[in-house]
Design an enzyme around this catalytic site. Structure first.
Site, PDB file in Angstrom:
ATOM      1  N   GLN A  41      31.035  41.072  47.573  1.00 11.44           N
ATOM      2  CA  GLN A  41      31.166  39.793  47.577  1.00 11.44           C
ATOM      3  C   GLN A  41      32.480  39.686  48.504  1.00 11.44           C
ATOM      4  O   GLN A  41      33.484  40.223  48.011  1.00 11.44           O
ATOM      5  CB  GLN A  41      31.821  39.184  46.154  1.00 11.44           C
ATOM      6  CG  GLN A  41      32.124  37.805  46.074  1.00 11.44           C
ATOM      7  CD  GLN A  41      33.201  37.716  45.013  1.00 11.44           C
ATOM      8  OE1 GLN A  41      33.524  38.448  44.284  1.00 11.44           O
ATOM      9  NE2 GLN A  41      33.511  36.432  44.695  1.00 11.44           N
ATOM     10  N   GLU A  61      28.791  33.739  38.260  1.00 10.08           N
ATOM     11  CA  GLU A  61      29.813  34.720  37.817  1.00 10.08           C
ATOM     12  C   GLU A  61      30.044  34.464  36.509  1.00 10.08           C
ATOM     13  O   GLU A  61      30.101  35.250  35.475  1.00 10.08           O
ATOM     14  CB  GLU A  61      30.985  34.762  38.831  1.00 10.08           C
ATOM     15  CG  GLU A  61      31.765  35.956  38.176  1.00 10.08           C
ATOM     16  CD  GLU A  61      33.161  35.895  38.865  1.00 10.08           C
ATOM     17  OE1 GLU A  61      33.626  35.190  39.627  1.00 10.08           O
ATOM     18  OE2 GLU A  61      33.680  37.160  39.144  1.00 10.08           O
ATOM     19  N   GLU A 116      47.105  32.912  35.675  1.00  9.36           N
ATOM     20  CA  GLU A 116      47.778  31.313  36.006  1.00  9.36           C
ATOM     21  C   GLU A 116      46.716  30.277  36.524  1.00  9.36           C
ATOM     22  O   GLU A 116      46.684  29.330  36.110  1.00  9.36           O
ATOM     23  CB  GLU A 116      48.643  31.636  37.059  1.00  9.36           C
ATOM     24  CG  GLU A 116      50.130  32.327  36.629  1.00  9.36           C
ATOM     25  CD  GLU A 116      49.873  33.886  36.343  1.00  9.36           C
ATOM     26  OE1 GLU A 116      49.086  34.375  37.056  1.00  9.36           O
ATOM     27  OE2 GLU A 116      50.492  34.558  35.495  1.00  9.36           O
TER      28      GLU A 116
HETATM   29  C1  LIG Z   1      40.235  44.858  40.660  1.00  8.04           C
HETATM   30  C2  LIG Z   1      40.001  43.535  41.888  1.00  8.04           C
HETATM   31  C3  LIG Z   1      38.751  43.504  42.172  1.00  8.04           C
HETATM   32  C4  LIG Z   1      38.434  42.365  43.084  1.00  8.04           C
HETATM   33  N1  LIG Z   1      37.223  42.323  43.771  1.00  8.04           N
HETATM   34  C5  LIG Z   1      36.872  41.245  44.569  1.00  8.04           C
HETATM   35  C6  LIG Z   1      35.841  41.297  45.058  1.00  8.04           C
HETATM   36  O1  LIG Z   1      34.790  42.114  44.927  1.00  8.04           O
HETATM   37  N2  LIG Z   1      35.706  40.251  45.971  1.00  8.04           N
HETATM   38  C7  LIG Z   1      36.630  39.371  46.469  1.00  8.04           C
HETATM   39  O2  LIG Z   1      36.365  38.489  47.268  1.00  8.04           O
HETATM   40  N3  LIG Z   1      37.882  39.426  45.767  1.00  8.04           N
HETATM   41  C8  LIG Z   1      38.150  40.366  44.894  1.00  8.04           C
HETATM   42  N4  LIG Z   1      39.215  40.547  44.283  1.00  8.04           N
HETATM   43  C9  LIG Z   1      40.314  39.511  44.496  1.00  8.04           C
HETATM   44  C10 LIG Z   1      40.975  38.694  43.755  1.00  8.04           C
HETATM   45  O3  LIG Z   1      39.787  37.497  43.514  1.00  8.04           O
HETATM   46  C11 LIG Z   1      42.171  38.047  43.937  1.00  8.04           C
HETATM   47  O4  LIG Z   1      43.163  39.056  44.223  1.00  8.04           O
HETATM   48  C12 LIG Z   1      42.640  36.953  43.125  1.00  8.04           C
HETATM   49  O5  LIG Z   1      41.935  35.798  43.415  1.00  8.04           O
HETATM   50  C13 LIG Z   1      44.237  36.592  43.312  1.00  8.04           C
HETATM   51  O6  LIG Z   1      44.475  36.392  44.621  1.00  8.04           O
HETATM   52  P1  LIG Z   1      45.659  37.148  45.448  1.00  8.04           P
HETATM   53  O7  LIG Z   1      45.631  38.752  45.347  1.00  8.04           O
HETATM   54  O8  LIG Z   1      45.692  36.819  46.698  1.00  8.04           O
HETATM   55  O9  LIG Z   1      46.885  36.652  44.783  1.00  8.04           O
HETATM   56  P2  LIG Z   1      47.698  35.144  44.953  1.00  8.04           P
HETATM   57  O10 LIG Z   1      46.741  34.116  45.013  1.00  8.04           O
HETATM   58  O11 LIG Z   1      48.451  35.293  46.252  1.00  8.04           O
HETATM   59  O12 LIG Z   1      48.420  35.143  43.630  1.00  8.04           O
HETATM   60  C14 LIG Z   1      49.920  35.934  43.599  1.00  8.04           C
HETATM   61  C15 LIG Z   1      50.482  35.245  42.059  1.00  8.04           C
HETATM   62  O13 LIG Z   1      50.641  34.035  42.163  1.00  8.04           O
HETATM   63  C16 LIG Z   1      49.862  33.166  41.387  1.00  8.04           C
HETATM   64  N5  LIG Z   1      49.621  31.989  41.664  1.00  8.04           N
HETATM   65  C17 LIG Z   1      48.572  31.719  42.861  1.00  8.04           C
HETATM   66  N6  LIG Z   1      48.449  30.434  42.894  1.00  8.04           N
HETATM   67  C18 LIG Z   1      48.997  29.773  41.827  1.00  8.04           C
HETATM   68  C19 LIG Z   1      49.064  28.456  41.424  1.00  8.04           C
HETATM   69  N7  LIG Z   1      48.433  27.547  41.908  1.00  8.04           N
HETATM   70  N8  LIG Z   1      49.669  28.299  40.236  1.00  8.04           N
HETATM   71  C20 LIG Z   1      50.287  29.160  39.581  1.00  8.04           C
HETATM   72  N9  LIG Z   1      50.320  30.547  39.912  1.00  8.04           N
HETATM   73  C21 LIG Z   1      49.886  30.623  41.134  1.00  8.04           C
HETATM   74  C22 LIG Z   1      49.031  34.259  40.873  1.00  8.04           C
HETATM   75  O14 LIG Z   1      48.635  34.007  39.602  1.00  8.04           O
HETATM   76  C23 LIG Z   1      49.485  35.494  41.085  1.00  8.04           C
HETATM   77  O15 LIG Z   1      50.416  35.918  39.916  1.00  8.04           O
HETATM   78  C24 LIG Z   1      39.624  41.272  43.421  1.00  8.04           C
HETATM   79  C25 LIG Z   1      40.825  41.822  43.013  1.00  8.04           C
HETATM   80  C26 LIG Z   1      40.921  42.763  42.034  1.00  8.04           C
HETATM   81  C27 LIG Z   1      42.280  42.866  41.374  1.00  8.04           C
END
Ligand SMILES: Cc1cc2nc3c(=O)[nH]c(=O)nc-3n(C[C@H](O)[C@H](O)[C@H](O)COP(=O)(O)OP(=O)(O)OC[C@H]3O[C@@H](n4cnc5c(N)ncnc54)[C@H](O)[C@@H]3O)c2cc1C
Lengths: 405, 369
Positions: free
Chosen positions: A128, A246, A376
């Protein structure tokens, strides 16, 4: 209200049990705790192929595509029965839970006929390709470009955290086809061959030392327009459908971080200085904490299932499952290792209780609290979509994307 | 499998909800809280006219014989409206004890009068300074008479029949005592929730009838009541969540609605998650109660703890969301907050239920092995 199987369900369960009893033995004989990833992937492919022969690999699919037109209840019955066996890790979770149903909904008949059998034979794994460095929680902020050239699209950009990209044959991809439109409106959804020229996969090492997720770079990768899913610039809608699938798949089984039975067995096997751990009230309290979450979510899942069976799609309330389970598992894993005292630091599967399951959970729970929607974001979803509270401020929602980059 | 109440049951619940919000709005509960001593019995009788007490009672004992699923839904509505009637004392506990342990003659004599609203019964089990859960009971029954002290006893101010937990020849047994007996002394106690009066009950040579010995032990009644009380607790928690959402959307500070603050949204999302988790346990437990399934005790203990936690969280956050207003006597917040704490203790507190749950899990494990 009836928590017993109906006669038809009991009959189905009997069939599933008989089939599992006959087909699992060669897969249950391995020690998965110490096996290499390559060996486990190979076994998983064989297991998927075996299940597909009987229609259990993608039960929800129509029979024509190798499924069995299963009801949601039958999927759960199968999952319950399969959970009794020690089997390889399911490397096909994203493939079968997200990619396949999306293809089934949006792909042409030719592609379905060509690609679905390769999944069911255990040959093709999908990944994905949604998240990017600038787009995780804020998925619509993604920047990977898709530019139309004749009957092809040219893809440039970078994805990240892509689970299984290093194993994947195909991927589902959301990219920006029109940066002049507001962020949610200029996205288009595709699938692509991961062996296409210009795709580069670089593994990322996780905190648990594994490298199941990756960075994926696209340089002038060409995708035929026939591999577009949904209309041009309607990629957001298609992506939301994928996420709905999902949720549906997630409802059928637990995250598998910590099994209550493992925790219970561990507690029963431990003596503290003043007697058996189970006789300590604080120990019982923490054991009960995890029991309530795991057992309660099982019943919550059944309630969702009844709604599904009645034709109601899985709603946003399903978000509470992962929210409670991931946080709860992290606490339970901390508690389990606490009980072991200093020895709790040992994750060696040959030495630690339950093959080091609790130490693994310590190291995996933080990832689960982020993947597929952070705690969150899940709380925001519950508050906004279920409780009707006001949405977060989104100053960039209506602006053309190229003005906010 | 089917994990929902039936359409008829849901319609019944909606009808009950309409009736109760008309007949017993929170203002009426406030009257009780403010010291009106006649109101509870009035509501008790009015609700008897509506047939509430008769819900699950077999027809030959004056009931409707509907079943425990319906009684659970009624309990949820009573909890939602913090109705101050002795439903727990009279129906979930005393009547259940009679149904489980009473002779045919005892059941026929007392149960129809309880469900018709003519009599109020209460189960007197707790004793001062000790935990009676393990058969550690000081109150004695001998030669047709009871002596001992029970504290606290719910609804003793309006009860005219007591089911008393006592020791008889080394066994834990239930006994029946007429509330008007002159050897009984009751003394009102100051408790956390003014809308749910409790008393000290002293017996000395008080004439009593022993309920016959039964295969199930005296604990059974507490497990069964725990399921019903869990529904009351969840109804209360849901009311708290609704009220907190409504208030949050109304209240404006710093130029915006407090509902738009993420700290408030996340709090309420957590309350929602806890309540749904508890409801899921309670659904299962209601089924186990109705079926008398072998998992009843495990299911009841799980529902009991999850529901207690949900109501505690919901009612505490209800006050928090209301700010200073939430801490006033005038606001309705404290009705829920106080009731939640009382319900958390009423069938004995969480550590006891944790121990019970773990016992059940151990037994289940032994059976499986
Ligand atoms: C083990 C693992 C597997 C994954 N596998 C996939 C995959 O196969 N394909 C894929 O596409 N993605 C994948 N992901 C990505 C995952 O979907 C993202 O990491 C996740 O959506 C968070 O985005 P970010 O890492 O950019 O963090 P950010 O969005 O930058 O978040 C950082 C922090 O800010 C907080 N935050 C952000 N927005 C808000 C809000 N509006 N209100 C309050 N707090 C907020 C978050 O909760 C977090 O604590 C994977 C992630 C992990 C850890």
């Amino acid at each position: 209200m009836d928590f017993n199987d109906s006669p038809e369900e009991a009959e189905f369960r009997r069939q599933v049990r008989a089939w599992l009893a006959e087909n699992t033995s060669e897969f249950s004989a391995y020690d998965y705790d110490t096996m290499s990833d390559e060996e486990e992937v190979a076994l998983c492919r064989r297991w998927v192929a075996r299940k597909a022969e009987a229609g259990y690999a993608a039960m929800r699919l129509p029979r024509a595509f190798g499924g069995m037109d299963a009801t949601p209840m039958q999927c759960v019955i199968y999952a319950q029965e399969e959970a009794r066996y020690k089997l390889p890790f399911n490397y096909f979770g994203i493939t079968l839970g997200m990619a396949v149903p999306t293809l089934l909904t949006f792909a042409s008949e030719e592609y379905k006929a060509a690609l679905l059998p390769r999944v069911l034979s255990g040959e093709h794994i999908w990944c994905q390709l949604f998240s990017e460095p600038s787009a995780g929680s804020d998925l619509a902020n993604l920047r990977t470009r898709a530019e139309k050239e004749g009957e092809e699209w040219v893809i440039n950009g970078q994805k990240v955290w892509t689970t299984g990209a290093h194993l994947a044959d195909y991927g589902i991809l959301v990219a920006r086809s029109n940066p002049e439109l507001p962020k949610h409106k200029g996205l288009t959804y595709f699938f692509l061959d991961m062996k296409s020229p210009g795709v580069e996969v670089r593994p990322i090492t996780q905190i648990d030392g594994g490298a199941e997720f990756n960075e994926v770079y696209f340089s002038d990768v060409r995708i035929p327009d026939s591999q577009r899913l949904g209309e041009v610039c309607e990629g957001w809608k298609v992506a939301m459908t994928t996420l709905m699938f999902e949720r549906q798949a997630a409802g059928e089984q637990s995250l598998g971080l910590i099994d209550f039975e493992d925790l219970f067995r561990t507690v029963l096997g431990i003596d503290l200085t003043d007697g058996p751990a189970i006789e300590d009230s604080q120990v019982r309290e923490k054991l009960v904490d995890w029991y309530l979450i795991q057992e309660g979510l099982k019943y919550f899942g059944y309630r969702q299932l009844t709604a599904l069976s009645a034709g109601r799609p899985p709603g946003p309330e399903a978000s509470l499952g992962k929210l409670l389970e991931a946080r709860g598992a992290q606490a339970a894993a901390g508690f389990a290792t606490d009980l072991m005292g200093y020895e709790g630091i040992i994750k060696d599967p040959a030495l630690a209780p339950c093959g080091g399951a609790h130490q693994s959970a310590v190291l995996q729970a933080p990832g689960i609290r982020i993947a597929g929607g952070t705690d969150e974001i899940l709380r925001n979803t519950l508050a906004e979509k279920v409780l009707g509270l006001p949405p977060e401020a989104r100053n960039d929602k209506a602006l053309p994307f190229n003005q906010i980059m | 499998m089917n994990f929902e109440f039936s359409q008829e049951q849901i319609l019944l619940q909606e009808e009950i909800r309409r009736q109760i919000s008309g007949a017993c709005p929170l203002e009426r509960v406030m009257k009780v809280m403010d010291g009106d001593t006649t109101e509870r019995l009035k509501i008790w009788r009015e609700f008897a006219e509506l047939g509430y007490q008769a819900t699950a009672m077999p027809e030959d004992l004056g009931g409707y014989g509907l079943g425990y699923l319906e009684l659970c839904l009624l309990a949820q509505e009573l909890g939602r409206h913090v109705v101050p009637i002795p439903m727990i004392s009279s129906i979930y506990l005393a009547s259940e004890a009679l149904l489980l342990h009473g002779s045919e003659a005892q059941k026929e004599k007392y149960l129809p009068l309880i469900v018709s609203g003519e009599r109020v019964a209460s189960l007197a089990w707790s004793e001062p300074g000790r935990r009676v859960a393990n058969g550690n009971i000081a109150t004695r029954f001998a030669d047709g008479m009871l002596s001992g002290e029970k504290l606290p006893v719910a609804d003793a101010d309006i009860a005219d029949l007591f089911v008393v937990l006592a020791q008889s020849e080394g066994q834990s047994r239930f006994c029946l005592v007429d509330g008007s007996d002159s050897t009984l002394a009751t003394e009102h106690l100051a408790v956390i929730d003014e809308a749910w009066p409790h008393a000290r009950l002293q017996m000395s040579g008080t004439p009593a009838e022993l309920l016959p010995v039964n295969e199930v032990d005296v604990d059974e009644v507490f497990y069964r009541a725990a399921v019903l009380v869990a529904f009351e607790q969840i109804g209360g928690a849901q009311a708290c969540l609704r009220s907190a959402i409504d208030y949050a959307q109304e209240r404006v500070v710093f130029g915006r609605s407090i509902a738009s603050f993420q700290a408030i949204k996340h709090k309420l999302a957590d309350v929602y998650a806890a309540t749904e988790l508890a409801l899921s346990h309670a659904y299962y437990a209601s089924w186990a109660l109705q079926q008398n399934d072998k998992s009843l005790r495990r299911a009841a203990a799980g529902a009991r703890i999850a529901a207690t936690r949900a109501y505690e969280l919901a009612s505490a956050e209800l006050i928090q969301v209301h700010g200073g207003m939430g801490y006033t006597w005038e606001s309705h917040c404290h009705l829920f907050y106080k009731r939640s704490r009382m319900l958390a203790l009423a069938l004995d507190s969480e550590p006891t239920w944790q121990r019970r749950l773990v016992e059940q899990l151990c037994m289940q494990k032994e059976e499986a092995a």
